[in-house]
Motif scaffolding. Structure first.
Motif, mmCIF file in Angstrom:
data_model
loop_
_atom_site.group_PDB
_atom_site.id
_atom_site.type_symbol
_atom_site.label_atom_id
_atom_site.label_comp_id
_atom_site.label_asym_id
_atom_site.label_seq_id
_atom_site.Cartn_x
_atom_site.Cartn_y
_atom_site.Cartn_z
ATOM 1 N N LEU A 1 0.838 -1.209 0.000
ATOM 2 C CA LEU A 1 0.000 0.000 0.000
ATOM 3 C C LEU A 1 0.870 1.255 0.000
ATOM 4 O O LEU A 1 0.539 2.250 -0.646
ATOM 5 N N GLU A 2 1.976 1.210 0.738
ATOM 6 C CA GLU A 2 2.886 2.370 0.769
ATOM 7 C C GLU A 2 3.439 2.648 -0.627
ATOM 8 O O GLU A 2 3.550 3.811 -1.046
ATOM 9 N N PHE A 3 3.798 1.599 -1.348
ATOM 10 C CA PHE A 3 4.329 1.758 -2.702
ATOM 11 C C PHE A 3 3.272 2.404 -3.600
ATOM 12 O O PHE A 3 3.567 3.315 -4.385
ATOM 13 N N SER A 4 2.027 1.935 -3.492
ATOM 14 C CA SER A 4 0.955 2.512 -4.299
ATOM 15 C C SER A 4 0.723 3.971 -3.934
ATOM 16 O O SER A 4 0.464 4.814 -4.799
ATOM 17 N N ALA A 5 0.807 4.300 -2.649
ATOM 18 C CA ALA A 5 0.595 5.682 -2.211
ATOM 19 C C ALA A 5 1.629 6.613 -2.844
ATOM 20 O O ALA A 5 1.319 7.756 -3.209
ATOM 21 N N LYS A 6 2.864 6.146 -2.982
ATOM 22 C CA LYS A 6 3.907 6.977 -3.599
ATOM 23 C C LYS A 6 3.620 7.201 -5.087
ATOM 24 O O LYS A 6 3.889 8.281 -5.629
ATOM 25 N N ILE A 7 3.095 6.179 -5.758
ATOM 26 C CA ILE A 7 2.741 6.333 -7.173
ATOM 27 C C ILE A 7 1.606 7.319 -7.340
ATOM 28 O O ILE A 7 1.640 8.217 -8.200
ATOM 29 N N ILE A 8 0.579 7.210 -6.487
ATOM 30 C CA ILE A 8 -0.602 8.058 -6.592
ATOM 31 C C ILE A 8 -0.272 9.505 -6.265
ATOM 32 O O ILE A 8 -0.905 10.437 -6.775
ATOM 33 N N ALA A 9 0.748 9.743 -5.431
ATOM 34 C CA ALA A 9 1.075 11.106 -4.978
ATOM 35 C C ALA A 9 1.368 12.047 -6.140
ATOM 36 O O ALA A 9 1.154 13.264 -6.039
ATOM 37 N N ASP A 10 1.852 11.530 -7.281
ATOM 38 C CA ASP A 10 2.194 12.404 -8.412
ATOM 39 C C ASP A 10 0.963 13.000 -9.094
ATOM 40 O O ASP A 10 1.064 14.052 -9.727
ATOM 41 N N ASP A 11 -0.195 12.340 -8.985
ATOM 42 C CA ASP A 11 -1.421 12.856 -9.627
ATOM 43 C C ASP A 11 -2.610 12.361 -8.823
ATOM 44 O O ASP A 11 -3.424 11.567 -9.290
ATOM 45 N N ILE A 12 -2.707 12.857 -7.581
ATOM 46 C CA ILE A 12 -3.592 12.241 -6.597
ATOM 47 C C ILE A 12 -5.073 12.420 -6.893
ATOM 48 O O ILE A 12 -5.914 11.664 -6.437
ATOM 49 N N THR A 13 -5.436 13.445 -7.681
ATOM 50 C CA THR A 13 -6.861 13.668 -7.978
ATOM 51 C C THR A 13 -7.301 12.953 -9.245
ATOM 52 O O THR A 13 -8.463 13.054 -9.634
ATOM 53 N N ASN A 14 -6.408 12.273 -9.895
ATOM 54 C CA ASN A 14 -6.723 11.560 -11.133
ATOM 55 C C ASN A 14 -7.416 10.248 -10.795
ATOM 56 O O ASN A 14 -6.789 9.284 -10.354
ATOM 57 N N THR A 15 -8.729 10.193 -10.964
ATOM 58 C CA THR A 15 -9.491 8.995 -10.585
ATOM 59 C C THR A 15 -9.110 7.788 -11.438
ATOM 60 O O THR A 15 -9.175 6.650 -10.976
ATOM 61 N N GLU A 16 -8.691 8.058 -12.689
ATOM 62 C CA GLU A 16 -8.252 6.937 -13.522
ATOM 63 C C GLU A 16 -6.980 6.313 -12.953
ATOM 64 O O GLU A 16 -6.814 5.087 -12.951
ATOM 65 N N LEU A 17 -6.068 7.178 -12.462
ATOM 66 C CA LEU A 17 -4.849 6.665 -11.837
ATOM 67 C C LEU A 17 -5.192 5.894 -10.557
ATOM 68 O O LEU A 17 -4.612 4.827 -10.293
ATOM 69 N N LEU A 18 -6.135 6.432 -9.776
ATOM 70 C CA LEU A 18 -6.553 5.732 -8.550
ATOM 71 C C LEU A 18 -7.107 4.347 -8.880
ATOM 72 O O LEU A 18 -6.766 3.344 -8.250
ATOM 73 N N GLN A 19 -7.980 4.300 -9.904
ATOM 74 C CA GLN A 19 -8.587 3.017 -10.268
ATOM 75 C C GLN A 19 -7.545 2.066 -10.833
ATOM 76 O O GLN A 19 -7.527 0.864 -10.525
ATOM 77 N N SER A 20 -6.627 2.617 -11.634
ATOM 78 C CA SER A 20 -5.567 1.781 -12.216
ATOM 79 C C SER A 20 -4.698 1.162 -11.124
ATOM 80 O O SER A 20 -4.319 -0.009 -11.200
ATOM 81 N N GLU A 21 -4.403 1.967 -10.070
ATOM 82 C CA GLU A 21 -3.523 1.465 -9.014
ATOM 83 C C GLU A 21 -4.233 0.429 -8.139
ATOM 84 O O GLU A 21 -3.631 -0.550 -7.710
ATOM 85 N N THR A 22 -5.532 0.645 -7.876
ATOM 86 C CA THR A 22 -6.259 -0.369 -7.089
ATOM 87 C C THR A 22 -6.393 -1.664 -7.884
ATOM 88 O O THR A 22 -6.297 -2.756 -7.321
ATOM 89 N N ASP A 23 -6.576 -1.537 -9.224
ATOM 90 C CA ASP A 23 -6.612 -2.750 -10.062
ATOM 91 C C ASP A 23 -5.269 -3.458 -10.042
ATOM 92 O O ASP A 23 -5.189 -4.691 -9.992
ATOM 93 N N ARG A 24 -4.176 -2.663 -10.118
ATOM 94 C CA ARG A 24 -2.840 -3.267 -10.115
ATOM 95 C C ARG A 24 -2.585 -4.037 -8.822
ATOM 96 O O ARG A 24 -2.016 -5.135 -8.826
#
Length: 521
Positions: free
Chosen positions: A72-95
């Motif tokens: 989860l920490e690793f995913s949080a670091k990825i999301i931090a670059d574009d945190i409001t991007n819902t597509e990125l959020l969904q992509s990371e939860t799928d990953r």
């Protein structure tokens, strides 16, 4: 005319009447003592085995939760670059779901709204989560493991969560991974794969006393109160104890704490199931001893016959003649004492087997089962003997430096081999009357009769150097620290001598380890 004296006939009956119950009493009291000694040992071994199992499972669970938190920490670091991007959020939860298959994942903003979820079949995107855990996670803005609760999808779950911050440090919400408790999940599979047979089982309990895992799946989610083991393990304790569980059954329980989630793991087995094996074993012992018992009783009957026979012959001789010569002859016969000694010898032979077995049980009760060194009970007996004889002695308290690292790095089996090797080193440098004892996990005592602090220091240094230069399997080289105290120079109270040696050992560890220190007066 010769006749059988009624006196000799009654005497033979009396011998049998006294000897048979006496032999039976000795035999069965020996068996009872043997059973009690073995019972105590079986219970102690079971308690320790349960504790070892609970500790290993707690360690595996801790590592699993730590790994989940790191994902989860690793995913949080990825999301931090574009945190409001819902597509990125969904992509990371799928990953997360596709990569690990460990847990369902969600991303929740600071208003408690689910912005992404995987799998999407959960149908919770854009729904507001009002669980106590979600509110606590949003408020704390810290990584955490939740208490069990009912999710939006009406499942009993726990959630591992990690806070989400954007690249400039603004708090957004959290990303979490949920684990099913009542259905199949990786956490459930992890716990199930550590099966524990032989009438034993284990369970996992959360901070609020809710069962997270139990072999009876119907009890998962149940809160358990008035259980002293659960109270102790949730307070962070590790250990073992005898306890009456919530179902009113006497259990032998070992328990260990999972620090990251404040969970408790309890491995236990009923006393009845534990002692059933011992009862079977005791029956086998009795069966094997039965021929000895029969032989012993037959021997007693034979001795009774041979004791009575000379007395009958003596009585017949006296009846046949009363002249002085025959009377003197009767007085000179000492067959009674001879036969009595034979009876005594037969009885001793009869109980020899019992004494041998009891001696072996006593020896087992006084030694450490892993290393073969004396345990604390055996050490105390030998020290009392030295003190009763006023023989001075030196106490070397030996402790392996950083032994926890050995267990953590190489496993407990390798740690056990290190303890065995250390025992052999100590014994190889010991004299015939020296006492080698294991008093704790990696703690040993070497008692040197008729040695003072200076001579004990020389021996301790020889031992320490030998340990440091001996290669251990898998581990390589280890070091040991040694504290020295003497009786009665430091104190005539053995407990104070222990404390002095312990302080010296502590000083050795505090000042660099791998050294020998003599206690101050």
């Amino acid at each position: 005319m010769r006749f059988r004296s009624p006196f000799t006939f009654k005497l033979r009956q009396l011998i049998l009447l006294l000897a048979m119950p006496a032999a039976a009493a000795i035999l069965f009291s020996g068996l009872y003592i043997s059973y009690q000694v073995q019972k105590e040992r079986v219970i102690e071994d079971t308690l320790q085995s349960n504790h070892v199992f609970a500790s290993k499972l707690a360690s595996a669970t801790e590592h699993f939760l730590t790994a989940a938190m790191q994902q989860l920490e690793f995913s949080a670091k990825i999301i931090a670059d574009d945190i409001t991007n819902t597509e990125l959020l969904q992509s990371e939860t799928d990953r997360l779901l596709n990569q690990t298959h460990s847990f369902n994942s969600v991303a929740i903003n600071m208003q408690g709204v689910v912005k992404a979820a995987s799998p999407v079949s959960l149908n919770i995107i854009n729904k507001t989560v009002n669980s106590v855990h979600s509110k606590l996670a949003l408020k704390s803005q810290q990584p955490q493991v939740s208490l069990p609760y009912i999710s939006l999808a009406n499942n009993l779950i726990i959630v591992v969560s990690y806070p989400l911050f954007d690249s400039v440090g603004n708090y957004y919400g959290y990303i979490g991974g949920s684990f099913y408790l009542e259905q199949q999940s990786i956490l459930n599979a992890l716990l199930k794969q550590h099966s524990y047979d032989g009438g034993a089982y284990f369970y996992v309990v959360a901070d609020n006393k809710t069962l997270l895992y139990h072999p009876d799946s119907k009890r998962i989610g149940e809160q358990v109160f008035n259980n002293p083991v659960i109270e102790r393990v949730l307070q962070g304790e590790d250990g073992f104890t005898r306890v009456i569980n919530s179902q009113g059954v006497a259990m032998l329980a070992g328990f260990s704490h999972v620090g990251l989630a404040n969970w408790g793991i309890v491995a236990q087995r009923s006393e009845a199931a534990t002692l059933a094996t011992l009862d079977t074993f005791q029956g086998q012992v009795l069966k094997r001893m039965l021929p000895i018992v029969i032989i012993t009783f037959l021997l007693i009957a034979m001795l009774a016959h041979y004791i009575a026979k000379p007395l009958r012959l003596l009585a017949d001789s006296a009846n046949l003649s009363t002249d002085k010569k025959n009377v003197d002859h009767l007085k000179s016969i000492k067959s009674w004492y001879f036969e009595s000694n034979q009876l005594k010898h037969a009885m001793l032979e009869g109980i020899h087997v019992l004494q041998s077995q009891m001696g072996q049980l006593r020896q087992d009760a006084l030694t450490d089962p892993l290393t073969g060194a004396h345990n604390r009970r055996g050490l105390n007996i030998l020290l009392e003997n030295l003190m009763d004889k006023q023989i001075p002695f030196a106490v070397l308290e030996i402790d392996i430096d950083f032994f926890k690292r050995v267990n953590d790095t190489f496993g407990h089996d390798t740690g056990d081999e290190v303890l065995k090797t250390l025992t052999r080193i100590i014994q190889s440098l010991s004299r015939k009357h020296d006492i080698v004892s294991r008093t704790g996990g990696e703690e040993f005592l070497l008692v040197l009769p008729n040695e003072n602090s200076d001579s004990a220091f020389v021996i301790a240094e020889r031992l320490r150097n030998q340990v440091a230069t001996t290669s251990m399997a898998k581990v390589g080289y280890i070091n040991a620290s040694i504290g020295i105290a003497t009786w009665p120079q430091h104190s005539d109270d053995i407990d104070q001598v222990y404390k002095c040696a312990d302080k010296a050992l502590y000083h050795a560890k505090e000042t660099g380890r791998n050294k020998t220190v003599i206690a101050n007066f």
